[in-house]
Design an enzyme around this catalytic site. Structure first.
Site, mmCIF file in Angstrom:
data_model
loop_
_atom_site.group_PDB
_atom_site.id
_atom_site.type_symbol
_atom_site.label_atom_id
_atom_site.label_comp_id
_atom_site.label_asym_id
_atom_site.label_seq_id
_atom_site.Cartn_x
_atom_site.Cartn_y
_atom_site.Cartn_z
ATOM 1 N N ASP B 23 0.826 -1.232 0.000
ATOM 2 C CA ASP B 23 0.000 0.000 0.000
ATOM 3 C C ASP B 23 0.850 1.269 0.000
ATOM 4 O OD1 ASP B 23 -1.926 -1.894 0.337
ATOM 5 O OD2 ASP B 23 -2.319 -1.432 2.444
ATOM 6 N N HIS B 67 -1.627 -16.467 11.089
ATOM 7 C CA HIS B 67 -0.303 -16.296 10.474
ATOM 8 C C HIS B 67 0.776 -16.905 11.350
ATOM 9 C CE1 HIS B 67 -1.589 -12.627 12.661
ATOM 10 N NE2 HIS B 67 -0.364 -12.588 13.122
ATOM 11 N N HIS B 118 1.394 3.077 18.402
ATOM 12 C CA HIS B 118 0.577 2.390 19.423
ATOM 13 C C HIS B 118 1.117 0.984 19.679
ATOM 14 C CE1 HIS B 118 -3.304 1.054 21.363
ATOM 15 N NE2 HIS B 118 -2.855 -0.110 20.918
ATOM 16 N N HIS B 128 -3.220 -1.439 27.350
ATOM 17 C CA HIS B 128 -4.122 -0.364 26.900
ATOM 18 C C HIS B 128 -4.443 0.594 28.031
ATOM 19 C CE1 HIS B 128 -5.449 -2.809 23.172
ATOM 20 N NE2 HIS B 128 -4.571 -1.877 22.847
ATOM 21 N N ASP B 279 25.466 29.106 12.313
ATOM 22 C CA ASP B 279 24.898 29.905 13.412
ATOM 23 C C ASP B 279 23.542 30.506 13.042
ATOM 24 O OD1 ASP B 279 27.166 29.421 14.863
ATOM 25 O OD2 ASP B 279 28.200 31.198 14.128
ATOM 26 N N ASP B 328 23.248 35.242 15.912
ATOM 27 C CA ASP B 328 22.582 34.038 16.482
ATOM 28 C C ASP B 328 21.484 33.531 15.550
ATOM 29 O OD1 ASP B 328 24.093 34.341 18.731
ATOM 30 O OD2 ASP B 328 22.518 35.343 19.894
#
Lengths: 81, 367
Positions: B23, B67, B118, B128, B279, B328
């Site tokens: 995908d 699987h 997750h 969870h 810088d 800076d």
């Protein structure tokens, strides 16, 4: 899970049991119980799931509970890995 | 949050992507997985190293239905999106995604980065959470993938297992949150971004909009989780992108997405090896030339040819008279350059080649 199309009560209960088996170890805990006790266990598991998701804890398969059960999610159990 | 102990005993973990979903491009899958792990390494002492062969701590695969030796199964499109196993040997840490889903980087379907982040929470020992704002909430919520996805609940959970960042790289002593109206405020970098100006400091960024006064203050990681903190320079190029510099690396950002294949070395821009960091940087959009400030030197880069101009570097003090030896941060706004040095700011007219105003750094914050 079937999409949110209207399901008949038997189908609803079948969906709920599959969900509770997978994520709330219903099957493991209920395999030795007789029918009546099993029904009590299922109500208890529905309450447990409703409490986890912050739903009204009724033990009934109301529309909010079914909506959660049909939402795509992670396959790891919510209790008792 | 919930967790299982003891978690991984080692903090330097390995991962391997065993196969790829059709995908998405491989590069996008690699990036989603890398970002999904980075979400956790950012708040713990954990580090993740990718391996391409043999057994890794976290084996990652796209699978369908029943699987292999996995005790769990997938259920076709929708429903279960993925699962992972808590830390341990063998199956421990392994993470599987359901190939029957439509995996995506930023479009329709399920965002692989979010689901992976997750699942890696599980692979690191989290279970969870019932906090609906937590990444470890069981249901898929399509968050903005450019925003840092961890809630405080997730961070508390993972730090219960591994602690927070090692002391060495924890926040510097003193105030960890800079204050916009601090009279001694200095900036790490400043850049325009379309109609905004962004002022970077440590882990934070202030944003102002050209035509409205209010100032937003955010964590850099809430926009760009992949960017480091304490960046050193940034500028907007003429092609609607910003470049962000730290040490000898730079990242290119379009909108709110860090482009893949970055960071790259600053030496790919034409700097000699002895240049180790930048810088400040500012692009003169009228000339399509970018000025890079390195110590007391200023380099000029041609955005059209993407090469350094000849005859550079020049000394800052000669090329931009009045702004001093070093810079800076710098940005261009309505034709003027704004140079920042310490708590001072100089408005500079590049046409007249002189300073038109001197101000405090935070005049942009309506203090």
């Amino acid at each position: 899970f079937p999409t949110a199309r209207k399901m008949d009560p038997e189908e609803t209960m079948h969906l709920a049991q599959a969900y509770l088996n997978q994520f709330y170890s219903l099957e493991i805990e209920g395999s030795h119980l007789v029918q009546s006790k099993n029904r009590t266990l299922i109500d208890g598991k529905i309450r447990e799931m409703q409490a986890f998701f912050g739903l009204a804890v009724t033990g009934q398969l109301d529309s909010n509970t079914l909506a959660i059960m049909t939402t795509p999610r992670c396959g790891v159990p919510d209790v008792g890995q | 949050y919930g967790y299982t102990l003891p978690g991984w005993r080692r903090h330097n973990l390995t991962y391997r992507i065993v196969n790829y979903t059709p995908d998405m491009s491989r590069a996008d899958v690699d990036e989603a997985i890398r970002n999904g792990l980075e979400v956790w390494s950012r708040v713990t002492p954990l580090t993740f190293t990718k391996t391409s062969r043999g057994i890794a701590d976290i084996m990652i695969a796209f699978r369908t239905r029943v699987h292999g030796r996995c005790p769990r199964y997938f259920d076709g499109p929708l429903g279960v999106l993925g699962h992972a196993f808590p830390p341990g040997l063998g199956l421990g840490g392994d993470t599987h995604f359901d190939e029957d889903e439509n995996w995506t980087k930023d479009g329709a379907g399920f965002n692989l980065f979010l689901v992976a982040a997750h699942e890696f929470g599980h692979a690191l020992g989290l279970s969870h959470s019932n906090d609906q704002t937590a990444l470890m909430f069981p249901n898929y919520v399509s968050l903005d993938p450019n925003k840092y996805p961890l809630s405080q609940d997730d961070i508390n959970g993972i730090q219960s297992i591994y602690g927070s960042l090692p002391k060495a790289s924890a926040k510097p002593k003193g105030p960890t949150v800079p204050h916009a109206c601090d009279p001694d405020l200095t900036f790490d970098a400043v850049t325009t971004l379309r109609r905004e100006v962004m002022f970077f400091k440590g882990r934070h960024v202030w944003r102002i909009y050209y035509d409205i006064t209010d100032v937003e203050f955010e964590l850099i990681s809430s926009f760009w989780p992949l960017l480091p903190t304490d960046i050193q320079a940034a500028y907007e190029n003429p092609k609607d992108k910003i470049l962000v510099f730290k040490d000898d690396n730079f990242w290119m950002i379009r909108g709110y997405a860090v482009l893949p294949d970055y960071p790259k070395s600053i030496h790919t821009l034409g700097f000699p090896r002895h240049v180790k960091k930048i810088d400040a940087a500012v692009c003169d959009h009228s000339l399509r030339k970018t000025y890079f400030f390195v110590g007391i030197w200023c380099w000029r880069f041609d955005e059209a040819t993407q090469t350094m101009d000849k005859g550079y570097p020049r000394r800052v003090v000669k090329y931009f008279p009045g702004i001093g030896l070093r810079v800076d941060a710098a940005f261009q706004y309505k034709g003027f350059f704004y140079f920042f040095r310490g708590s001072k700011q100089f408005e500079y007219d590049p046409k007249a080649k002189n300073i038109t105003r001197m101000m405090k750094t935070n005049t942009w914050f309506q203090c």
